[in-house]
Design a protein around this motif. Structure first.
Motif, PDB file in Angstrom:
ATOM      1  N   HIS A  14      94.000  -8.325 -19.724  1.00 48.59           N
ATOM      2  CA  HIS A  14      94.784  -7.255 -19.893  1.00 48.59           C
ATOM      3  C   HIS A  14      96.197  -7.796 -19.133  1.00 48.59           C
ATOM      4  N   GLU A  15      96.097  -7.920 -17.744  1.00 52.77           N
ATOM      5  CA  GLU A  15      97.520  -8.294 -17.086  1.00 52.77           C
ATOM      6  C   GLU A  15      98.129  -9.481 -17.555  1.00 52.77           C
ATOM      7  N   ILE A  16      97.198 -10.554 -18.209  1.00 51.21           N
ATOM      8  CA  ILE A  16      98.018 -11.597 -19.034  1.00 51.21           C
ATOM      9  C   ILE A  16      98.479 -11.229 -20.267  1.00 51.21           C
ATOM     10  N   LEU A  17      97.878 -10.294 -20.884  1.00 52.21           N
ATOM     11  CA  LEU A  17      98.685 -10.063 -22.116  1.00 52.21           C
ATOM     12  C   LEU A  17      99.811  -9.132 -21.800  1.00 52.21           C
ATOM     13  N   ARG A  18      99.936  -8.251 -20.767  1.00 52.42           N
ATOM     14  CA  ARG A  18     101.338  -7.480 -20.563  1.00 52.42           C
ATOM     15  C   ARG A  18     102.390  -8.422 -20.112  1.00 52.42           C
ATOM     16  N   ARG A  19     101.877  -9.521 -19.594  1.00 56.50           N
ATOM     17  CA  ARG A  19     103.049 -10.511 -19.166  1.00 56.50           C
ATOM     18  C   ARG A  19     103.600 -11.346 -20.219  1.00 56.50           C
ATOM     19  N   THR A  20     103.182 -11.272 -21.588  1.00 50.47           N
ATOM     20  CA  THR A  20     103.644 -12.113 -22.425  1.00 50.47           C
ATOM     21  C   THR A  20     104.926 -11.223 -23.176  1.00 50.47           C
ATOM     22  N   PRO A  21     105.923 -12.405 -23.835  1.00 49.07           N
ATOM     23  CA  PRO A  21     106.910 -11.603 -24.441  1.00 49.07           C
ATOM     24  C   PRO A  21     106.680 -10.324 -25.329  1.00 49.07           C
ATOM     25  N   THR A  22     105.610 -10.791 -26.225  1.00 45.13           N
ATOM     26  CA  THR A  22     105.400  -9.803 -27.171  1.00 45.13           C
ATOM     27  C   THR A  22     104.580  -8.849 -26.498  1.00 45.13           C
ATOM     28  N   GLY A  23     103.887  -8.985 -25.603  1.00 41.15           N
ATOM     29  CA  GLY A  23     103.087  -7.875 -25.123  1.00 41.15           C
ATOM     30  C   GLY A  23     103.893  -6.890 -24.257  1.00 41.15           C
ATOM     31  N   ARG A  24     105.074  -7.224 -23.680  1.00 44.76           N
ATOM     32  CA  ARG A  24     106.001  -6.297 -23.170  1.00 44.76           C
ATOM     33  C   ARG A  24     106.092  -5.022 -23.873  1.00 44.76           C
ATOM     34  N   ASP A  25     106.252  -5.253 -25.171  1.00 46.55           N
ATOM     35  CA  ASP A  25     106.246  -4.307 -26.328  1.00 46.55           C
ATOM     36  C   ASP A  25     105.202  -3.659 -26.905  1.00 46.55           C
ATOM     37  N   CYS A  26     103.936  -3.683 -26.368  1.00 43.27           N
ATOM     38  CA  CYS A  26     102.738  -3.451 -27.000  1.00 43.27           C
ATOM     39  C   CYS A  26     101.925  -2.244 -25.947  1.00 43.27           C
ATOM     40  N   ARG A  27     101.234  -1.498 -26.511  1.00 45.19           N
ATOM     41  CA  ARG A  27     100.225  -0.736 -25.686  1.00 45.19           C
ATOM     42  C   ARG A  27      98.721  -1.194 -26.178  1.00 45.19           C
ATOM     43  N   PHE A  28      98.105  -1.998 -25.052  1.00 44.89           N
ATOM     44  CA  PHE A  28      96.837  -2.326 -25.306  1.00 44.89           C
ATOM     45  C   PHE A  28      95.733  -1.448 -25.070  1.00 44.89           C
ATOM     46  N   HIS A  29      94.830  -1.342 -26.198  1.00 41.17           N
ATOM     47  CA  HIS A  29      93.484  -0.577 -26.134  1.00 41.17           C
ATOM     48  C   HIS A  29      92.401  -1.396 -26.112  1.00 41.17           C
ATOM     49  N   GLN A  30      91.564  -0.823 -25.468  1.00 40.06           N
ATOM     50  CA  GLN A  30      90.057  -1.471 -25.349  1.00 40.06           C
ATOM     51  C   GLN A  30      89.414  -0.967 -26.517  1.00 40.06           C
ATOM     52  N   LEU A  31      88.728  -1.800 -27.277  1.00 41.60           N
ATOM     53  CA  LEU A  31      87.882  -1.685 -28.442  1.00 41.60           C
ATOM     54  C   LEU A  31      86.533  -2.221 -28.368  1.00 41.60           C
ATOM     55  N   LEU A  32      85.663  -1.493 -27.721  1.00 44.78           N
ATOM     56  CA  LEU A  32      84.250  -1.755 -27.219  1.00 44.78           C
ATOM     57  C   LEU A  32      84.307  -2.746 -26.119  1.00 44.78           C
ATOM     58  N   SER A  33      83.317  -2.094 -25.073  1.00 43.24           N
ATOM     59  CA  SER A  33      83.382  -2.858 -23.886  1.00 43.24           C
ATOM     60  C   SER A  33      82.619  -4.224 -23.898  1.00 43.24           C
ATOM     61  N   LEU A  34      82.878  -5.076 -22.783  1.00 49.32           N
ATOM     62  CA  LEU A  34      82.146  -6.494 -22.847  1.00 49.32           C
ATOM     63  C   LEU A  34      80.680  -6.159 -22.726  1.00 49.32           C
ATOM     64  N   ASP A  35      80.377  -5.107 -21.968  1.00 49.68           N
ATOM     65  CA  ASP A  35      78.643  -4.787 -21.720  1.00 49.68           C
ATOM     66  C   ASP A  35      78.182  -4.449 -23.215  1.00 49.68           C
ATOM     67  N   GLU A  36      78.912  -3.706 -24.044  1.00 48.84           N
ATOM     68  CA  GLU A  36      78.476  -3.255 -25.294  1.00 48.84           C
ATOM     69  C   GLU A  36      78.252  -4.469 -26.165  1.00 48.84           C
TER      70      GLU A  36
END
Length: 438
Positions: A14-36
């Protein structure tokens, strides 16, 4: 701001995604957890229903759905995207990559750079196929993170491997068959299903990989990397970028990858293709095709190129051309994801490095980020996605001006990271596959 749903979104990425040029203009939402997604035997239909409800209940637009993990994430993304008309690879093309036998059948139509292979049925009294003969790797036609992959050297190894495969193949095999039921399969694949095994000739040499993407049918390979094992062990020590192989060998890997990706029909997707290169015989063999980029390489691209490979995934998921328009450059000439491991004995960590200790070490070493893997009080063998006979203690991304400086940083980290264990008897291992989920 675009709403991007990431299947299995975790904090690090999530942190890496937010640092990308495109990611700065995105809201990221978790869809299912890794445990699931990764715990026990998952039910694909239930996961899809749960994900669909989250998406249906979302009060704003769903602009993209993507993911960077192996099974079942790679297969859920195209199903969820298709229902909403969002950009993605087709489910059939992804299955062609992920079904090891189907993938080999497609590869041999367009390339010669693959090992001998044959099916092994677990019913009745399986016999050793020749070819490939010994030594071989015996693995399910669908697995993840080298699970249930056996290096087989003789008849005794073969019998033991078959026994363990019978016991454990359903965990991924049954859910994979739920996926197969959604695809119009050719007879040779529908007869095989998802709970059969593949025997492949053992490969040797230097392990390397390429990463690329397909956008509207145009296949592009943009990077090559090396995988370096611990001396005398098939366990990875590090994944290093850029590759040290010659330009000629890297060109051959790119050419083979492009032909295979076109053959399976993958489009609107990132991909990674793993190889073994034998420098003595100048031989190249394709190990496996992954219909996703490698999340463990994300920080390496940041350190060397200035932008992580997640950027291309994001652009594709939004229907945009993933070619980089601006020239980006990172701070370091070379980078690697290092794996600090405990070999042999299982155990329960009674002390792991604290967040403060990790942060202080990262501050003292520019270009270093550390992820501690085990949890205090949790048995090592209970961790998921581990190579047999080794347990990951820390993943350490390191950038440096050269390989010597990078190794010095790694050794400094290993010396400083203090782990303590309550000893336990070793749990029998299952071998380490020639490929892994990275």
């Amino acid at each position: 701001m675009k709403n991007v749903f990431v299947v299995g979104l975790d904090e690090r990425n999530h942190e890496i995604l937010r640092r990308t040029p495109t990611g700065r203009d995105c809201r990221f939402h978790q869809l299912l957890s890794l445990d699931e997604l990764q715990t026990g035997e998952v039910d694909i239909d239930q996961l899809i229903d749960k994900a669909e409800k989250v998406l249906d209940d979302f009060p704003d637009t769903v602009d993209a759905i993507c993911g960077y993990w192996d099974f079942p994430v790679t297969l859920l993304v195209p199903i969820l995207c298709e229902r909403r008309g969002l950009p993605s690879a087709s489910l059939e093309s992804v299955v062609k990559c992920e079904h090891k036998y189907w993938s080999r059948l497609e590869q041999r139509k367009v390339i010669d750079e693959y090992p001998p292979f044959a099916l092994v049925e677990l019913n009745g009294d399986p016999t050793v196929p020749d070819p490939p003969g010994y030594p071989m790797w015996l693995k399910p036609v669908k697995s993840a993170s080298s699970e249930l992959a056996f290096h087989v050297l003789d008849e005794k190894d073969f019998g033991e491997a078959v026994s363990e495969l019978r016991e454990g193949i359903d965990r991924i095999g049954r859910p994979f068959e739920q996926i197969l039921s959604r695809v119009d399969l050719p007879p040779e694949i529908s007869e095989v299903g998802g709970r059969t095994c593949l025997a492949e000739g053992a490969l040797h040499g230097v392990q390397a990989a390429v990463e690329g993407f397909v956008y509207r049918g145009d296949v592009v390979v943009y990077a090559s990397l090396d995988s370096v094992d611990y001396p005398g062990s098939p366990a990875f020590l590090r994944h290093q970028y850029p590759s040290g192989l010659s330009e000629e060998v890297r060109g051959r890997m790119a050419d083979v990858s492009e032909r295979v990706i076109r053959q399976v029909g993958l489009d609107n997707s990132t991909f990674s293709v793993e190889f073994f290169y034998d420098p003595v015989e100048d031989g190249l063999n394709l190990l496996e095709v992954n219909p996703r980029h490698s999340q463990s390489h994300a920080e390496l691209f940041e350190l060397v190129d200035g932008v992580s490979n997640h950027e291309r995934m994001l652009l594709l998921s939004l229907g945009r051309d993933p070619r980089m328009t601006a020239e980006a450059r990172g701070e370091f000439a070379v980078a690697a994801e290092w794996y600090h491991r405990r070999f042999g004995d299982d155990g329960v960590p009674v002390r792991v490095p604290t967040e403060e200790e990790v942060a202080e070490l990262e501050r003292s070493l520019p270009g270093v980020s550390i992820e501690i893997v085990p949890e205090e009080g949790r048995r090592l063998s209970d961790m998921g996605a581990q190579d047999s006979y080794t347990y990951e203690l820390a993943k350490i991304a390191i950038g440096a001006e050269d390989e010597t400086a990078m190794r010095a940083k790694y050794e400094r980290c290993v010396e400083a990271l203090r782990f303590e264990f309550a000893e336990e008897d070793m749990t029998p291992g299952r071998g380490t596959d020639q490929g892994t989920d990275r």
